[in-house]
Design a protein around this motif. Structure first.
Motif, PDB file in Angstrom:
ATOM      1  N   MET A   1       0.831  -1.205   0.000  1.00 46.88           N
ATOM      2  CA  MET A   1       0.000   0.000   0.000  1.00 46.88           C
ATOM      3  C   MET A   1       0.867   1.257   0.000  1.00 46.88           C
ATOM      4  O   MET A   1       0.556   2.242  -0.687  1.00 46.88           O
ATOM      5  CB  MET A   1      -0.927  -0.009   1.216  1.00 46.88           C
ATOM      6  CG  MET A   1      -2.039  -1.041   1.139  1.00 46.88           C
ATOM      7  SD  MET A   1      -3.107  -1.036   2.601  1.00 46.88           S
ATOM      8  CE  MET A   1      -3.884   0.568   2.435  1.00 46.88           C
ATOM      9  N   ALA A   2       1.969   1.225   0.775  1.00 49.10           N
ATOM     10  CA  ALA A   2       2.879   2.378   0.800  1.00 49.10           C
ATOM     11  C   ALA A   2       3.536   2.572  -0.567  1.00 49.10           C
ATOM     12  O   ALA A   2       3.656   3.705  -1.058  1.00 49.10           O
ATOM     13  CB  ALA A   2       3.941   2.174   1.875  1.00 49.10           C
ATOM     14  N   GLU A   3       3.946   1.456  -1.195  1.00 44.68           N
ATOM     15  CA  GLU A   3       4.551   1.546  -2.522  1.00 44.68           C
ATOM     16  C   GLU A   3       3.546   2.084  -3.541  1.00 44.68           C
ATOM     17  O   GLU A   3       3.892   2.912  -4.393  1.00 44.68           O
ATOM     18  CB  GLU A   3       5.058   0.171  -2.961  1.00 44.68           C
ATOM     19  CG  GLU A   3       6.283  -0.302  -2.180  1.00 44.68           C
ATOM     20  CD  GLU A   3       6.720  -1.693  -2.595  1.00 44.68           C
ATOM     21  OE1 GLU A   3       6.065  -2.269  -3.497  1.00 44.68           O
ATOM     22  OE2 GLU A   3       7.705  -2.200  -2.021  1.00 44.68           O
ATOM     23  N   PHE A   4       2.302   1.601  -3.445  1.00 43.10           N
ATOM     24  CA  PHE A   4       1.282   2.080  -4.381  1.00 43.10           C
ATOM     25  C   PHE A   4       0.993   3.560  -4.161  1.00 43.10           C
ATOM     26  O   PHE A   4       0.809   4.318  -5.123  1.00 43.10           O
ATOM     27  CB  PHE A   4      -0.006   1.273  -4.209  1.00 43.10           C
ATOM     28  CG  PHE A   4      -1.129   1.743  -5.089  1.00 43.10           C
ATOM     29  CD1 PHE A   4      -1.145   1.439  -6.438  1.00 43.10           C
ATOM     30  CD2 PHE A   4      -2.160   2.516  -4.566  1.00 43.10           C
ATOM     31  CE1 PHE A   4      -2.172   1.885  -7.254  1.00 43.10           C
ATOM     32  CE2 PHE A   4      -3.186   2.966  -5.372  1.00 43.10           C
ATOM     33  CZ  PHE A   4      -3.195   2.647  -6.727  1.00 43.10           C
ATOM     34  N   ASP A   5       0.963   3.979  -2.882  1.00 44.75           N
ATOM     35  CA  ASP A   5       0.714   5.393  -2.586  1.00 44.75           C
ATOM     36  C   ASP A   5       1.844   6.259  -3.135  1.00 44.75           C
ATOM     37  O   ASP A   5       1.593   7.332  -3.711  1.00 44.75           O
ATOM     38  CB  ASP A   5       0.586   5.582  -1.073  1.00 44.75           C
ATOM     39  CG  ASP A   5       0.144   6.987  -0.706  1.00 44.75           C
ATOM     40  OD1 ASP A   5      -0.905   7.435  -1.201  1.00 44.75           O
ATOM     41  OD2 ASP A   5       0.852   7.651   0.075  1.00 44.75           O
TER      42      ASP A   5
END
Length: 221
Positions: free
Chosen positions: A94-98
């Motif tokens: 999720m952090a990478e996608f954000d």
């Protein structure tokens, strides 16, 4: 033998006859008591054996329960570890996608800004031509309908550029700054300090905080 002696003899015989019966009865009672005494320990032994078996069975059940719960605790810990690992992996993704979303948004915004700046840069020569045309208008022709119409178009164009974030660079009388000015000429001017912009030869423009065209200027030598 007298009558009394006969009675005494008969009584003695009767008592002697009763003695074996009493002895026999006593022996029978003793046997029953002995049998009862022999039977009682066996019953108690059986009861004790049952209690021991029940205790052993209960202990085995407790051990089985303890083993079962121990296995369940181990499985539960393994499952919790897997859940924690998956949650950590999900948070990372999720952090990478954000970060990816923010980066693409910045890139899109930058591309849009660059495209808009390129279009504005191509419009600036049109603005220059309007201004050159107005500089050639004689004072007696300023009230001409055609001139007034061109001035309205020019004003509308300037308003649209201003709304887009385009503004001219103020340079005359300012110290020369290569970040905003492009010096193409040096002039003598005793009223201004050396290195000051004396004349603006072509307007420079900024698009928001970005210079899209440097001001072409003459600088005091």
């Amino acid at each position: 033998m007298t009558e009394e002696e006969k009675k005494t003899a008969d009584t003695g015989q009767q008592e002697e006859a009763k003695k074996p019966e009493t002895s026999a009865e006593g022996t029978k009672e003793q046997k029953e008591e002995k049998a009862s005494a022999d039977t009682k320990p066996e019953t108690e032994k059986k009861a004790d054996g049952k209690e021991e078996a029940a205790a052993a069975d209960a202990s085995a059940k407790d051990d089985k329960k303890a083993s079962f719960f121990k296995k369940n605790d181990k499985k539960e810990k393994e499952l919790q570890d897997k859940i924690d690992a998956l949650n950590d992996q999900l948070r990372r993704q999720m952090a990478e996608f954000d970060n990816y979303r923010k980066r693409t948004d910045r890139e899109k915004e930058q591309m849009f800004s660059n495209g808009e700046a390129n279009v504005i840069e191509k419009i600036l020569p049109v603005v220059d031509n309007f201004e050159r045309g107005f500089d050639t208008v004689q004072d007696e022709d300023k009230d001409d309908a055609f001139v007034k119409g061109m001035q309205k178009i020019y004003s509308q164009l300037q308003k649209e550029l201003t709304d887009l974030g385009v503004k001219p660079i103020d340079c005359v009388g300012k110290p020369f700054d290569p970040s905003f000015h492009n010096a193409v000429q040096q002039v003598e001017d005793d009223t201004k300090e050396s290195g000051t912009v004396a004349v603006e030869l072509q307007k420079g423009y900024m698009y928001h905080d970005k210079v899209i065209r440097h001001s072409m200027v003459a600088v005091v030598s």
